[in-house]
Structures are given as C-alpha cells and as structure tokens.
Write a protein that holds these residues in place. Structure first.
Motif, PDB file in Angstrom:
ATOM      1  N   THR A  82     -54.809 -15.130 -36.217  1.00  0.00           N
ATOM      2  CA  THR A  82     -56.016 -15.940 -36.130  1.00  0.00           C
ATOM      3  C   THR A  82     -55.674 -17.403 -36.320  1.00  0.00           C
ATOM      4  OG1 THR A  82     -56.472 -15.679 -38.483  1.00  0.00           O
ATOM      5  CG2 THR A  82     -57.491 -14.077 -37.004  1.00  0.00           C
ATOM      6  N   SER A  83     -56.495 -18.237 -35.733  1.00  0.00           N
ATOM      7  CA  SER A  83     -56.325 -19.676 -35.865  1.00  0.00           C
ATOM      8  C   SER A  83     -56.548 -20.095 -37.310  1.00  0.00           C
ATOM      9  CB  SER A  83     -57.314 -20.395 -34.950  1.00  0.00           C
ATOM     10  OG  SER A  83     -57.108 -20.006 -33.611  1.00  0.00           O
ATOM     11  N   ARG A  84     -56.024 -21.240 -37.684  1.00  0.00           N
ATOM     12  CA  ARG A  84     -56.137 -21.718 -39.064  1.00  0.00           C
ATOM     13  C   ARG A  84     -57.519 -22.277 -39.385  1.00  0.00           C
ATOM     14  NH1 ARG A  84     -50.406 -24.846 -38.736  1.00  0.00           N
ATOM     15  NH2 ARG A  84     -49.096 -23.011 -39.017  1.00  0.00           N
ATOM     16  N   ILE A  85     -58.203 -22.811 -38.390  1.00  0.00           N
ATOM     17  CA  ILE A  85     -59.521 -23.410 -38.596  1.00  0.00           C
ATOM     18  C   ILE A  85     -60.567 -22.428 -38.085  1.00  0.00           C
ATOM     19  CG2 ILE A  85     -61.049 -25.331 -37.994  1.00  0.00           C
ATOM     20  CD1 ILE A  85     -58.486 -27.042 -37.578  1.00  0.00           C
ATOM     21  N   ASP A  86     -61.466 -22.034 -38.973  1.00  0.00           N
ATOM     22  CA  ASP A  86     -62.541 -21.127 -38.563  1.00  0.00           C
ATOM     23  C   ASP A  86     -63.417 -21.830 -37.535  1.00  0.00           C
ATOM     24  OD1 ASP A  86     -61.810 -18.965 -40.153  1.00  0.00           O
ATOM     25  OD2 ASP A  86     -62.931 -19.736 -41.880  1.00  0.00           O
ATOM     26  N   THR A  87     -63.644 -21.162 -36.432  1.00  0.00           N
ATOM     27  CA  THR A  87     -64.442 -21.720 -35.347  1.00  0.00           C
ATOM     28  C   THR A  87     -65.555 -20.737 -35.005  1.00  0.00           C
ATOM     29  OG1 THR A  87     -62.480 -22.804 -34.441  1.00  0.00           O
ATOM     30  CG2 THR A  87     -64.366 -22.583 -32.974  1.00  0.00           C
ATOM     31  N   ALA A  95     -73.367 -26.821 -26.745  1.00  0.00           N
ATOM     32  CA  ALA A  95     -73.691 -25.712 -25.846  1.00  0.00           C
ATOM     33  C   ALA A  95     -73.671 -26.177 -24.395  1.00  0.00           C
ATOM     34  CB  ALA A  95     -75.052 -25.118 -26.199  1.00  0.00           C
ATOM     35  N   ASP A  96     -74.160 -27.389 -24.149  1.00  0.00           N
ATOM     36  CA  ASP A  96     -74.156 -27.922 -22.782  1.00  0.00           C
ATOM     37  C   ASP A  96     -72.729 -28.114 -22.260  1.00  0.00           C
ATOM     38  OD1 ASP A  96     -76.932 -27.985 -22.886  1.00  0.00           O
ATOM     39  OD2 ASP A  96     -77.035 -30.143 -23.310  1.00  0.00           O
ATOM     40  N   VAL A  97     -71.863 -28.657 -23.107  1.00  0.00           N
ATOM     41  CA  VAL A  97     -70.462 -28.854 -22.714  1.00  0.00           C
ATOM     42  C   VAL A  97     -69.803 -27.500 -22.463  1.00  0.00           C
ATOM     43  CG1 VAL A  97     -68.198 -29.719 -23.449  1.00  0.00           C
ATOM     44  CG2 VAL A  97     -70.257 -31.071 -23.903  1.00  0.00           C
ATOM     45  N   PHE A  98     -70.040 -26.552 -23.344  1.00  0.00           N
ATOM     46  CA  PHE A  98     -69.462 -25.220 -23.180  1.00  0.00           C
ATOM     47  C   PHE A  98     -69.970 -24.549 -21.907  1.00  0.00           C
ATOM     48  CE2 PHE A  98     -68.547 -24.344 -27.986  1.00  0.00           C
ATOM     49  CZ  PHE A  98     -67.541 -25.299 -27.965  1.00  0.00           C
ATOM     50  N   ALA A  99     -71.227 -24.756 -21.569  1.00  0.00           N
ATOM     51  CA  ALA A  99     -71.774 -24.175 -20.331  1.00  0.00           C
ATOM     52  C   ALA A  99     -71.046 -24.732 -19.114  1.00  0.00           C
ATOM     53  CB  ALA A  99     -73.273 -24.450 -20.236  1.00  0.00           C
ATOM     54  N   ARG A 153     -67.613 -23.081 -19.055  1.00  0.00           N
ATOM     55  CA  ARG A 153     -67.764 -21.690 -18.614  1.00  0.00           C
ATOM     56  C   ARG A 153     -67.953 -21.619 -17.107  1.00  0.00           C
ATOM     57  NH1 ARG A 153     -71.351 -20.903 -22.178  1.00  0.00           N
ATOM     58  NH2 ARG A 153     -70.292 -20.185 -24.027  1.00  0.00           N
ATOM     59  N   LYS A 154     -68.779 -22.520 -16.571  1.00  0.00           N
ATOM     60  CA  LYS A 154     -69.032 -22.553 -15.125  1.00  0.00           C
ATOM     61  C   LYS A 154     -67.748 -22.886 -14.357  1.00  0.00           C
ATOM     62  CE  LYS A 154     -71.929 -24.658 -11.610  1.00  0.00           C
ATOM     63  NZ  LYS A 154     -72.971 -25.650 -11.328  1.00  0.00           N
ATOM     64  N   ALA A 155     -66.940 -23.791 -14.897  1.00  0.00           N
ATOM     65  CA  ALA A 155     -65.719 -24.228 -14.204  1.00  0.00           C
ATOM     66  C   ALA A 155     -64.591 -23.210 -14.289  1.00  0.00           C
ATOM     67  CB  ALA A 155     -65.254 -25.573 -14.764  1.00  0.00           C
ATOM     68  N   VAL A 156     -64.409 -22.586 -15.465  1.00  0.00           N
ATOM     69  CA  VAL A 156     -63.245 -21.713 -15.642  1.00  0.00           C
ATOM     70  C   VAL A 156     -63.584 -20.274 -16.007  1.00  0.00           C
ATOM     71  CG1 VAL A 156     -61.662 -23.605 -16.188  1.00  0.00           C
ATOM     72  CG2 VAL A 156     -62.822 -22.442 -18.048  1.00  0.00           C
ATOM     73  N   GLY A 157     -64.872 -19.964 -16.145  1.00  0.00           N
ATOM     74  CA  GLY A 157     -65.275 -18.593 -16.410  1.00  0.00           C
ATOM     75  C   GLY A 157     -65.284 -18.191 -17.872  1.00  0.00           C
ATOM     76  N   MET A 158     -64.860 -19.091 -18.747  1.00  0.00           N
ATOM     77  CA  MET A 158     -64.811 -18.806 -20.179  1.00  0.00           C
ATOM     78  C   MET A 158     -64.694 -20.132 -20.921  1.00  0.00           C
ATOM     79  SD  MET A 158     -60.798 -17.608 -20.537  1.00  0.00           S
ATOM     80  CE  MET A 158     -60.351 -18.085 -22.193  1.00  0.00           C
ATOM     81  N   VAL A 159     -64.867 -20.090 -22.218  1.00  0.00           N
ATOM     82  CA  VAL A 159     -64.582 -21.258 -23.058  1.00  0.00           C
ATOM     83  C   VAL A 159     -63.298 -20.923 -23.807  1.00  0.00           C
ATOM     84  CG1 VAL A 159     -65.366 -22.769 -24.908  1.00  0.00           C
ATOM     85  CG2 VAL A 159     -67.033 -21.826 -23.288  1.00  0.00           C
ATOM     86  N   PRO A 160     -62.171 -21.505 -23.381  1.00  0.00           N
ATOM     87  CA  PRO A 160     -60.907 -21.206 -24.068  1.00  0.00           C
ATOM     88  C   PRO A 160     -60.992 -21.559 -25.558  1.00  0.00           C
ATOM     89  CG  PRO A 160     -60.503 -22.341 -21.990  1.00  0.00           C
ATOM     90  CD  PRO A 160     -61.981 -22.406 -22.242  1.00  0.00           C
ATOM     91  N   ASN A 161     -60.224 -20.840 -26.364  1.00  0.00           N
ATOM     92  CA  ASN A 161     -60.237 -21.041 -27.808  1.00  0.00           C
ATOM     93  C   ASN A 161     -59.997 -22.492 -28.211  1.00  0.00           C
ATOM     94  OD1 ASN A 161     -60.781 -18.354 -28.340  1.00  0.00           O
ATOM     95  ND2 ASN A 161     -58.642 -17.808 -28.661  1.00  0.00           N
ATOM     96  N   ALA A 162     -59.109 -23.181 -27.538  1.00  0.00           N
ATOM     97  CA  ALA A 162     -58.839 -24.583 -27.887  1.00  0.00           C
ATOM     98  C   ALA A 162     -60.081 -25.428 -27.687  1.00  0.00           C
ATOM     99  CB  ALA A 162     -57.679 -25.133 -27.058  1.00  0.00           C
ATOM    100  N   ALA A 213     -63.175 -24.367 -27.580  1.00  0.00           N
ATOM    101  CA  ALA A 213     -64.200 -23.915 -28.520  1.00  0.00           C
ATOM    102  C   ALA A 213     -63.998 -24.565 -29.883  1.00  0.00           C
ATOM    103  CB  ALA A 213     -64.178 -22.394 -28.640  1.00  0.00           C
ATOM    104  N   ALA A 214     -62.759 -24.614 -30.340  1.00  0.00           N
ATOM    105  CA  ALA A 214     -62.479 -25.204 -31.651  1.00  0.00           C
ATOM    106  C   ALA A 214     -62.706 -26.712 -31.633  1.00  0.00           C
ATOM    107  CB  ALA A 214     -61.050 -24.877 -32.079  1.00  0.00           C
ATOM    108  N   ILE A 215     -62.166 -27.393 -30.640  1.00  0.00           N
ATOM    109  CA  ILE A 215     -62.332 -28.843 -30.570  1.00  0.00           C
ATOM    110  C   ILE A 215     -63.812 -29.190 -30.443  1.00  0.00           C
ATOM    111  CG2 ILE A 215     -61.861 -30.922 -29.198  1.00  0.00           C
ATOM    112  CD1 ILE A 215     -59.137 -29.540 -28.452  1.00  0.00           C
ATOM    113  N   GLY A 216     -64.521 -28.485 -29.567  1.00  0.00           N
ATOM    114  CA  GLY A 216     -65.933 -28.768 -29.355  1.00  0.00           C
ATOM    115  C   GLY A 216     -66.781 -28.498 -30.588  1.00  0.00           C
ATOM    116  N   ALA A 217     -66.479 -27.435 -31.310  1.00  0.00           N
ATOM    117  CA  ALA A 217     -67.234 -27.114 -32.518  1.00  0.00           C
ATOM    118  C   ALA A 217     -67.020 -28.158 -33.604  1.00  0.00           C
ATOM    119  CB  ALA A 217     -66.840 -25.727 -33.033  1.00  0.00           C
ATOM    120  N   LEU A 218     -65.825 -28.719 -33.645  1.00  0.00           N
ATOM    121  CA  LEU A 218     -65.503 -29.687 -34.686  1.00  0.00           C
ATOM    122  C   LEU A 218     -65.872 -31.124 -34.306  1.00  0.00           C
ATOM    123  CD1 LEU A 218     -61.993 -28.252 -35.557  1.00  0.00           C
ATOM    124  CD2 LEU A 218     -64.050 -28.122 -36.993  1.00  0.00           C
TER     125      LEU A 218
END
Length: 179
Positions: A2-7, A18-22, A25-34, A36-41
C-alpha cells in the motif's frame, strides 16, 4: 503493498476534485493511483500538471518522443510507478514493445533519432541540467528543432514532479506489466 499516504477512493471525491477526476476517467478510463493521491491532497497541483501535459501535447515533440523523455527520466530516477505508467503510454503512442523495453533499460533502440533524444535527456539528467554544446548539436543533427528543447525541459519538469511524489508516497502501481 500500500502507498504511504492514505488516499480516499477517487469515487468519493467531490467538487473541483471530482470534476478533474471525471476528466481523467473520460480520457484514460480510470483515475490512476498517482493522480488520485495528488488530486486528493492538492487538486490545483494535479491541474497544473495536467495543464503542462496539455501544453506538451501541442508542442513539437510527438507522443512517442514525450513518452521517451518521461521513460528515460523515470528509469534514471528509479520510479517504478512512472516507469510502468509510461511504458504503457509509450506502447499506446505506437512505440514497439521492444523499443519501450530498451528505453526503460537505457539501452540503444536502433532508431538513431530516438537514441539521440535518449542521449540528450540522459546527459541532462545525469549532469543535473548541465551539458556540453555537442549534446545540443547532436540533438539538432537528429532532426529536433530548437523548440524541442523547451518541450523536453517541460516534460522533464512534469515527470520529475510525479517521480518525486511517487517515490515519497511509494504509490501502489495500478498498471499491468508491459507484455
């Protein structure tokens, strides 16, 4: 692992995140973990990175060239997350799998133009940004215009950001092995 920073899960994001993640998701079919973590933080940091990538997409480097730069930098940095991500992106850009493997290993690809780009980026990274005039001359001789230097520098900046974050976070790789 697991990653060191809880995401939080990308699906639980709200508002601007959520808008950025959408969009991702539309561009690559998923929100990669990197992402997701950067965006959440720090959503603005993720947006800045995505904006820089959009600038690069309009630059003089082809998608294959951009992925080559990002793979070389990630291989030198030892960022397993970015090597995995950009191996798949390189393959998706049309780079043959054997070429992707050679770039990851920092070995010649057999393509003189690509090898000149690899050598230039390696010299920049290993020389901490300092290089001899001959390196620029070799890049030009391989057919890269001077504008490519700006794009290469920006690609290095973007991938260095994700390399550093993913190394600190030990981001869990969510990409399949390159086949």
């Amino acid at each position: 692992m697991t990653s060191r920073i809880d995401t939080p899960a990308a699906t639980s994001a709200s508002g601007e995140t959520a808008d950025v993640f959408a969009g991702i998701r539309k561009a690559v079919g998923m929100v990669p973990n990197a992402y997701a973590a950067i965006g959440a933080l720090n959503t603005p940091a993720l947006k800045a990175m995505l904006s820089a990538d959009a600038v690069l997409a309009r630059g003089v480097l082809s998608a294959q060239d951009r992925e080559t730069v990002k793979l070389v930098v990630s291989a030198i940095a030892g960022c397993d997350y970015c090597v995995a991500a950009h191996s798949l992106a390189g393959k998706a850009s049309g780079l043959p799998v054997d070429t992707v493997r050679a770039i990851r290993a920092l070995e010649p690809t057999g393509d003189a133009r690509r090898d000149a780009l690899i050598a230039f980026v390696r010299r920049l990274q290993e020389g901490q940004g300092t290089l001899e005039a001959e390196s620029l001359a070799a890049l030009r001789a391989a057919g890269f215009p001077d504008e490519a230097v700006v794009d290469i520098a920006l690609a290095i900046a973007v991938i260095t950001f994700t390399n550093v974050f993913n190394r600190v976070n030990d981001t869990t790789v969510d990409f399949p092995d390159l086949k």
